[in-house]
Write a protein that holds these residues in place. Structure first.
Motif, PDB file in Angstrom:
ATOM      1  N   GLY A 192      41.036  53.091 -13.587  1.00  0.00           N
ATOM      2  CA  GLY A 192      40.755  52.217 -12.444  1.00  0.00           C
ATOM      3  C   GLY A 192      40.381  50.809 -12.883  1.00  0.00           C
ATOM      4  N   ILE A 193      40.651  49.874 -12.019  1.00  0.00           N
ATOM      5  CA  ILE A 193      40.351  48.465 -12.256  1.00  0.00           C
ATOM      6  C   ILE A 193      39.437  47.979 -11.147  1.00  0.00           C
ATOM      7  CG2 ILE A 193      41.336  46.133 -12.336  1.00  0.00           C
ATOM      8  CD1 ILE A 193      43.873  47.373 -13.494  1.00  0.00           C
ATOM      9  N   GLU A 194      38.431  47.215 -11.508  1.00  0.00           N
ATOM     10  CA  GLU A 194      37.512  46.671 -10.519  1.00  0.00           C
ATOM     11  C   GLU A 194      37.955  45.267 -10.120  1.00  0.00           C
ATOM     12  OE1 GLU A 194      33.546  46.848 -12.041  1.00  0.00           O
ATOM     13  OE2 GLU A 194      33.323  48.959 -11.512  1.00  0.00           O
ATOM     14  N   LEU A 195      38.089  45.044  -8.829  1.00  0.00           N
ATOM     15  CA  LEU A 195      38.448  43.737  -8.286  1.00  0.00           C
ATOM     16  C   LEU A 195      37.386  43.276  -7.299  1.00  0.00           C
ATOM     17  CD1 LEU A 195      42.255  44.242  -7.505  1.00  0.00           C
ATOM     18  CD2 LEU A 195      41.264  43.002  -9.439  1.00  0.00           C
ATOM     19  N   LEU A 196      37.369  42.007  -7.055  1.00  0.00           N
ATOM     20  CA  LEU A 196      36.563  41.423  -5.989  1.00  0.00           C
ATOM     21  C   LEU A 196      37.519  40.867  -4.945  1.00  0.00           C
ATOM     22  CD1 LEU A 196      33.586  38.957  -6.222  1.00  0.00           C
ATOM     23  CD2 LEU A 196      35.626  38.305  -4.958  1.00  0.00           C
ATOM     24  N   ILE A 197      37.266  41.173  -3.687  1.00  0.00           N
ATOM     25  CA  ILE A 197      37.969  40.475  -2.615  1.00  0.00           C
ATOM     26  C   ILE A 197      36.925  39.944  -1.655  1.00  0.00           C
ATOM     27  CG2 ILE A 197      40.083  41.832  -2.800  1.00  0.00           C
ATOM     28  CD1 ILE A 197      39.274  43.344  -0.282  1.00  0.00           C
ATOM     29  N   GLY A 198      37.143  38.760  -1.157  1.00  0.00           N
ATOM     30  CA  GLY A 198      36.146  38.156  -0.289  1.00  0.00           C
ATOM     31  C   GLY A 198      36.705  36.949   0.419  1.00  0.00           C
ATOM     32  N   GLY A 199      35.797  36.206   1.016  1.00  0.00           N
ATOM     33  CA  GLY A 199      36.187  35.000   1.723  1.00  0.00           C
ATOM     34  C   GLY A 199      35.028  34.046   1.808  1.00  0.00           C
ATOM     35  N   VAL A 200      35.353  32.756   1.881  1.00  0.00           N
ATOM     36  CA  VAL A 200      34.352  31.701   2.034  1.00  0.00           C
ATOM     37  C   VAL A 200      34.851  30.744   3.106  1.00  0.00           C
ATOM     38  CG1 VAL A 200      33.206  29.754   0.913  1.00  0.00           C
ATOM     39  CG2 VAL A 200      33.605  31.843  -0.377  1.00  0.00           C
ATOM     40  N   ARG A 201      33.940  30.273   3.945  1.00  0.00           N
ATOM     41  CA  ARG A 201      34.314  29.260   4.920  1.00  0.00           C
ATOM     42  C   ARG A 201      34.069  27.895   4.291  1.00  0.00           C
ATOM     43  NH1 ARG A 201      36.073  29.725   9.673  1.00  0.00           N
ATOM     44  NH2 ARG A 201      35.580  31.948   9.564  1.00  0.00           N
ATOM     45  N   ASP A 202      35.145  27.246   3.896  1.00  0.00           N
ATOM     46  CA  ASP A 202      35.060  25.948   3.237  1.00  0.00           C
ATOM     47  C   ASP A 202      34.800  24.864   4.281  1.00  0.00           C
ATOM     48  OD1 ASP A 202      35.977  24.438   0.537  1.00  0.00           O
ATOM     49  OD2 ASP A 202      36.641  23.317   2.287  1.00  0.00           O
ATOM     50  N   PRO A 203      33.906  23.898   3.982  1.00  0.00           N
ATOM     51  CA  PRO A 203      33.590  22.859   4.973  1.00  0.00           C
ATOM     52  C   PRO A 203      34.802  22.056   5.424  1.00  0.00           C
ATOM     53  CG  PRO A 203      31.994  22.837   3.179  1.00  0.00           C
ATOM     54  CD  PRO A 203      33.079  23.782   2.770  1.00  0.00           C
ATOM     55  N   ALA A 204      35.773  21.869   4.544  1.00  0.00           N
ATOM     56  CA  ALA A 204      36.944  21.052   4.885  1.00  0.00           C
ATOM     57  C   ALA A 204      38.128  21.874   5.340  1.00  0.00           C
ATOM     58  CB  ALA A 204      37.346  20.203   3.673  1.00  0.00           C
ATOM     59  N   PHE A 205      38.298  23.072   4.785  1.00  0.00           N
ATOM     60  CA  PHE A 205      39.522  23.830   5.028  1.00  0.00           C
ATOM     61  C   PHE A 205      39.321  25.070   5.891  1.00  0.00           C
ATOM     62  CE2 PHE A 205      40.331  21.429   1.175  1.00  0.00           C
ATOM     63  CZ  PHE A 205      41.602  20.932   1.405  1.00  0.00           C
ATOM     64  N   GLY A 206      38.086  25.389   6.214  1.00  0.00           N
ATOM     65  CA  GLY A 206      37.857  26.548   7.063  1.00  0.00           C
ATOM     66  C   GLY A 206      37.900  27.845   6.279  1.00  0.00           C
ATOM     67  N   SER A 207      38.378  28.910   6.926  1.00  0.00           N
ATOM     68  CA  SER A 207      38.315  30.243   6.327  1.00  0.00           C
ATOM     69  C   SER A 207      39.295  30.380   5.179  1.00  0.00           C
ATOM     70  CB  SER A 207      38.604  31.310   7.382  1.00  0.00           C
ATOM     71  OG  SER A 207      39.869  31.089   7.980  1.00  0.00           O
ATOM     72  N   THR A 208      38.815  30.979   4.093  1.00  0.00           N
ATOM     73  CA  THR A 208      39.643  31.242   2.918  1.00  0.00           C
ATOM     74  C   THR A 208      39.497  32.707   2.528  1.00  0.00           C
ATOM     75  OG1 THR A 208      37.923  30.788   1.258  1.00  0.00           O
ATOM     76  CG2 THR A 208      39.167  28.906   2.094  1.00  0.00           C
ATOM     77  N   VAL A 209      40.424  33.170   1.704  1.00  0.00           N
ATOM     78  CA  VAL A 209      40.328  34.503   1.124  1.00  0.00           C
ATOM     79  C   VAL A 209      40.397  34.351  -0.390  1.00  0.00           C
ATOM     80  CG1 VAL A 209      42.822  34.946   1.244  1.00  0.00           C
ATOM     81  CG2 VAL A 209      41.219  36.864   1.181  1.00  0.00           C
ATOM     82  N   VAL A 210      39.628  35.178  -1.084  1.00  0.00           N
ATOM     83  CA  VAL A 210      39.526  35.099  -2.540  1.00  0.00           C
ATOM     84  C   VAL A 210      39.759  36.477  -3.130  1.00  0.00           C
ATOM     85  CG1 VAL A 210      38.056  34.470  -4.496  1.00  0.00           C
ATOM     86  CG2 VAL A 210      37.815  33.248  -2.313  1.00  0.00           C
ATOM     87  N   VAL A 211      40.533  36.547  -4.201  1.00  0.00           N
ATOM     88  CA  VAL A 211      40.678  37.775  -4.974  1.00  0.00           C
ATOM     89  C   VAL A 211      40.382  37.425  -6.426  1.00  0.00           C
ATOM     90  CG1 VAL A 211      43.172  37.422  -5.231  1.00  0.00           C
ATOM     91  CG2 VAL A 211      42.213  39.678  -5.615  1.00  0.00           C
TER      92      VAL A 211
END
Length: 684
Positions: free
Chosen positions: A569-588
């Motif tokens: 198995g491999i451990e990943l992170l998935i998430g999101g940040v609301r950037d002040p200029a660009f709004g909602s983002t997704v991160v892996v």
């Protein structure tokens, strides 16, 4: 939205070609803004009426001024405000009463000066907007339109052409106005946006896109606001066939707020900007040097339709250096087909012709012409980079060299193939002839390759997706509630039950089945604080751990969870940040306890579809592990992509969610399971 309705929305035609202009604060003192604006605008007085407003009614540049706006014979369509900040509001009110529809406010001392200046700026902007008028600035240095003969500036002396410049710095416009003529280029429109209290860079991009005199739009941006709106404008301009270049120095390393998650600490405005430009295939440069390379490439007779480049040189070293420069730009130097190689061998039997092409003994550009003709006709490449001396050692007449250069240019442009040249002999007649026809000629192959990359035809991976119905997330943001909310969004979680004490923990473990994981609730980063115990195999051990964690951490309770163990198995992170200029983002990202050390992450504007999520995954440095490494199992990328897409939808659908994170997401050959969750809202 079609061009006519967009023009109606922006309403900027009268700004760049007004019927009449009033300079409020015109001055008879050389060097003052009011003196210089009056001088420049009077230079175009044959195209429109120019009125000068000076409270003493002085003669300025040989023209009688008026003591007030109300004294003007008619209301001016455009008002240029050059009075001190304390008098700006009165000038605006008088001009609005007289029917002015557009304002250029040169005056400084507004938002950039502090809280009081910000209040004054907002009041001015509110009054202008309420009257249905538009404002450039304040704290700007004007605008210019070559076709309309409008120089609403103080010190610019700009050459006419087809390059549009939108800038947060007036100095950048002056710089380009000096440099572009050296390349035989000029400016169609220019505007200094100042504080952007009303009109923004995005609106100007749309306006420039509708200008028939503008072919390439450049935007110098120091601070991104409403980043999605900006890129929407870029997409609109490109839909009308206009090229857009963003000149943006490196954005900030922080998102401008305190972050609670690994995702937030790893994500910056720069990450989002780089990712968005890559996704939408937008040209973004960080300095004026690269900007000029891009403009030269875009002004050439043809642009590369793709990334395939043929490198032609007059020696082995030149071939190697040219190839290295091309590859360094992310372009390709593909092997020619056997058919093409065979044809080239007939022309140059003693040369290496597989790509790169090293023409042995090629002391004259004419030797290259038949080779270029065959390559251009093959359909196997998108661009040609010539690297060599190309000096006139045989003493051929200049006219002969120029004729050869013209043939090469014509062959390439007729075939739709981009051509750039690197030569130590840029003053040779052939090189001058190419440059005069806007073929980019440089001293070094790195510049030639960079120009090819910056000017190639762009192919976006995706279009922007907007969510106009985003709602507020009303749920609780505690640990177990966060798991439930993200689970409802479509992400699979391990089993988990709340326990308030050791007895409840034992019952929960019996229901779930050993082995289990015990987590003490209340810690922000549970692993860092020792609040997570893995692999508990029996009830007695579980009770002991509950007792220890209770004494050490005084938690708000416990979560008893299924122990997930995936082979390879491999451990990943998935998430999101609301950037002040660009709004909602997704991160892996690479996940686990060391995620901030690895800093192996990919970012995109949310929401993303499954195909875009797969691209994010495959862009990670750890991506080779996904396909199996030294006998390990392949992970189920499809399930991971579905989880990423689900996280992105959650971020896009809830406008008050600042951060969301799953770390780790444990993925293997058959399972993709989240074992931890966090949600941070604006009111949390």
């Amino acid at each position: 939205m079609d061009a006519s309705s967009k023009e109606l929305d922006t309403g900027l035609k009268g700004l760049f070609n007004p019927r009449s202009v009033a300079v409020i604060g015109a001055s008879s003192t050389p060097g003052k803004w009011g003196f210089e604006y009056a001088r420049q605008l009077l230079g175009g007085a044959s195209n429109r009426d120019v009125y000068l407003v000076n409270q003493r009614g002085e003669m300025i540049h040989g023209q009688q001024s008026y003591p007030s706006v109300s004294a003007l014979p008619v209301g001016a369509e455009l008002a240029v405000i050059c009075v001190p900040a304390m008098h700006v509001q009165r000038a605006v009110d008088e001009a609005l009463d007289a029917g002015t529809r557009y304002f250029v406010c040169v005056t400084a001392g507004f938002k950039e000066s502090g809280e009081e200046g910000c209040r004054l700026e907002n009041e001015m902007c509110d009054r202008i907007r309420a009257a249905g008028a538009r404002l450039v600035g304040p704290n700007c240095v004007g605008l210019y339109d070559a076709a309309a003969g409008l120089s609403c500036t103080a010190f610019w002396d700009l050459p006419p052409g087809d390059i549009g410049i939108i800038s947060q710095s007036g100095g950048v416009i002056v710089d380009l106005g000096t440099r572009l003529p050296r390349e035989g280029l000029g400016i169609s429109r220019a505007v200094s946006v100042g504080n952007q209290a009303d009109l923004t860079v995005a609106e100007f991009i749309e306006s420039f896109a509708l200008d028939p005199s503008t072919r390439v739009i450049t935007a110098y941006i120091e601070e991104f606001r409403e980043g999605r709106r900006l890129f929407e404008a870029v997409e609109y301009a490109r839909s009308l066939g206009k090229e857009v270049i963003l000149v943006a120095p490196r954005a900030s390393d922080a998102v401008g707020r305190s972050v609670a998650s690994h995702t937030g600490s790893m994500t910056s405005n720069e990450d989002v900007l780089v990712s968005t430009c890559a996704d939408l295939d937008v040209v973004r440069v960080r300095g004026l040097g690269d900007l000029l390379l891009a403009i030269r490439g875009l002004s050439a007779p043809a642009q590369a339709r793709g990334r395939r480049v043929a490198v032609l040189a007059d020696g082995g070293g030149s071939a190697t250096l040219g190839t290295d420069a091309v590859v360094a730009e992310g372009l390709e130097v593909p092997q020619f087909s056997e058919t093409l190689v065979s044809k080239l061998k007939e022309i140059a039997p003693d040369s290496g012709v597989g790509n790169p092409v090293d023409l042995v003994g090629a002391l004259d550009l004419a030797v290259f012409e038949p080779v270029i003709r065959q390559i251009a006709a093959s359909g196997e490449i998108d661009a040609i980079l010539l690297n060599g001396a190309f000096n006139n050692v045989a003493g051929a007449p200049a006219e002969s060299e120029q004729a050869v250069a013209d043939k090469i240019r014509t062959v390439c442009s007729d075939a739709g193939i981009a051509l750039t040249v690197a030569s130590m002999m840029t003053e040779e007649p052939a090189m001058v002839a190419l440059a005069n026809k806007r073929v980019p000629v440089f001293d070094f192959p790195a510049e030639a390759a960079r120009a090819l990359e910056l000017s190639r035809n762009r192919v976006p991976n995706r279009s922007l997706t907007f969510n106009d119905v985003a709602s507020l997330f009303a749920g609780s943001t505690d640990y177990l509630s966060s798991r439930e909310a993200l689970g409802s969004a479509g992400i699979s979680f391990s089993k988990a039950l709340y326990a308030g004490n050791a007895d409840e923990a034992a019952k929960a473990a019996q229901q779930i089945g050993y082995p289990v994981v015990l987590k003490a609730l209340g810690s922000l980063h549970k692993s860092d604080s020792g609040a997570v115990v893995l692999g508990i195999l029996d009830e007695q051990t579980l009770r002991n751990k509950v007792e220890i964690l209770s004494a050490n951490l005084r938690p708000k309770g416990f979560s008893v969870e299924e122990m997930i163990s995936e082979k390879d198995g491999i451990e990943l992170l998935i998430g999101g940040v609301r950037d002040p200029a660009f709004g909602s983002t997704v991160v892996v990202a690479a996940g686990g306890t060391k995620t901030e050390i690895w800093r192996d992450r990919a970012v995109a504007l949310a929401p993303v579809r499954k195909d875009a999520a797969l691209r994010l995954l495959k862009s990670l440095r750890i991506a080779p592990l996904f396909g199996g490494f030294r006998g390990s199992s392949k992970i189920d990328l499809e399930k991971v992509a579905e989880a990423i897409a689900a996280m992105s939808r959650f971020m896009a659908e809830h406008k008050n969610v600042l951060e969301a994170e799953i770390n780790p997401l444990i993925v293997g050959a058959e399972r993709c399971v989240a074992v931890d969750a966090r949600i941070v809202t604006r009111d949390a």
